[in-house]
Scaffold this active site. Structure first.
Site, short mmCIF file in Angstrom:
data_model
loop_
_atom_site.label_atom_id
_atom_site.label_comp_id
_atom_site.label_asym_id
_atom_site.label_seq_id
_atom_site.Cartn_x
_atom_site.Cartn_y
_atom_site.Cartn_z
N GLY A 1 0.82 -1.20 0.00
CA GLY A 1 0.00 0.00 0.00
C GLY A 1 0.86 1.25 0.00
N GLY B 1 5.97 -2.34 3.73
CA GLY B 1 5.64 -2.88 5.04
C GLY B 1 5.98 -4.34 5.19
N ASP B 2 5.21 -5.06 6.02
CA ASP B 2 5.50 -6.46 6.33
C ASP B 2 5.59 -7.34 5.08
OD1 ASP B 2 5.63 -6.01 9.00
OD2 ASP B 2 3.63 -6.73 9.47
N ASP C 1 0.12 2.28 8.79
CA ASP C 1 -0.38 1.58 9.98
C ASP C 1 0.52 1.67 11.21
OD1 ASP C 1 -2.72 0.71 8.75
OD2 ASP C 1 -1.74 -1.07 7.91
N ASP D 1 2.78 -0.29 12.25
CA ASP D 1 2.77 -1.58 12.94
C ASP D 1 4.04 -2.40 12.73
OD1 ASP D 1 2.34 -2.02 10.26
OD2 ASP D 1 0.72 -3.47 10.53
#
Length: 324
Positions: free
Chosen positions: A11, A102-103, A128, A130
């Site tokens: 994203g 990200g992840d 996020d 996170d």
């Protein structure tokens, strides 16, 4: 190491362009050639790789999104797809990678490094917040401020009509956006995936608050275990059964991903981008460049992927105390 490449994946997040800019200009400053891979892993497989120059990243630091684009890649999830990506990198003489995402991005980068040995360092690009190994992720601050601006406007109309608003923000697995918006926006309740939502307690508190407050704002992270903001609103409404009280839902959605990045996100992105290039030059790999307590730190992808980053308990307490 003479030739590196940078790509964005997953994203989009405000500040990704600032990170790309820092990567490109740091590499050039260090005497390296730098290439941009468009459309993430899919572009890597298809050879969508072009050399970048200092002017390639002019006038982008203030722009949201990513000039390198982003895309999902089913092919890269297979060994055959990753082999095609590796062959393309070898064809272009790429000796190291900077992965912004990200992840999911880091998981792909980790597997790719383990299979083919091309050094890669990640930069934490996700709204996020996170990812373990950095206090904040690129795009988080902008997303919070975008959501907060919307919540401020919703509160105006909530107060004007004595309404209870349920505002859904992004956060499928993480409640960071919801918590910071809840504090900054003076929300009466915040519902997040990390804590269990007690509908009965919410109903009881709303009934009590009605004695002193004519309107309320409830911020709901999209990943709350009780469901979406719409579903939670229906559960609460059915238990309160007050014909004089209006219940409304606003889902903020993808407006949280766009917009000009804040100064905080631009600085963070620039620091991470520079650190990624410097880390590759120093021989680091299979890790992420993040900022913890003001200092740049390199965290192994294994830890970034497997370790959770818990919410600040004091922040949750703050919401409860200040909502009375």
């Amino acid at each position: 190491m003479k030739r590196l490449a940078v790509y964005t994946s997953g994203g989009d997040a405000p500040g990704m362009n600032a990170c790309i800019r820092a990567v490109v200009r740091t590499a050039i400053f260090k005497g390296l050639e730098i290439y941009g891979i468009s459309y993430g892993y899919d572009g890597m497989i298809n050879g969508n790789i072009k050399k970048m120059h200092s002017h390639s990243v002019s006038n982008i630091i203030q722009r949201g999104g990513t000039i390198l684009k982003s895309a999902r890649s089913e092919q890269f999830m297979t060994k055959e797809g990753r082999k095609k990506a590796y062959d393309q990198l070898r064809t272009h003489g790429i000796e190291g990678l900077v992965a912004i995402g990200g992840d999911g991005t880091f998981t792909g980068a980790k597997v790719f490094f383990e299979e083919f040995g091309i050094p890669v360092i990640g930069c934490p690009g996700t709204i996020d917040n996170d990812i373990f190994g950095t206090d904040y992720t690129i795009g988080f601050d902008t997303a919070v401020n975008t959501a907060l601006e919307a919540i401020d406007k919703i509160r105006d109309t909530a107060a004007a009509h004595d309404r209870i608003f349920f505002v859904e923000v992004m956060g499928r697995d993480s409640g960071y956006i919801a918590v910071e918006c809840g504090i900054g926006g003076g929300a009466e309740f915040v519902m997040v995936p990390e804590t269990e939502t007690d509908i009965k307690k919410v109903v009881k508190s709303l009934k009590t608050l009605r004695k002193t407050k004519s309107s309320s704002i409830i911020v709901v992270a999209e990943g709350d275990e009780e469901g979406s903001a719409e579903q939670i609103m229906e559960k609460v409404k059915n238990k309160i059964q007050d014909e004089d009280k209006e219940f409304k839902v606003t889902t903020l959605g993808h407006i949280q991903r766009g917009g000009n990045p804040t100064a905080r996100d631009r600085v963070l992105a620039s620091r991470c981008g520079m650190a990624a290039i410097e880390g590759l030059i120093d021989g680091k790999s299979n890790c992420m460049a993040g900022v913890v307590s003001g200092d740049v730190l390199y965290t192994p992808f294994d830890d970034c992927i497997s370790k959770t980053k818990p919410l600040n308990g004091d922040h949750l307490k703050l919401i409860e105390i200040l909502s009375i």
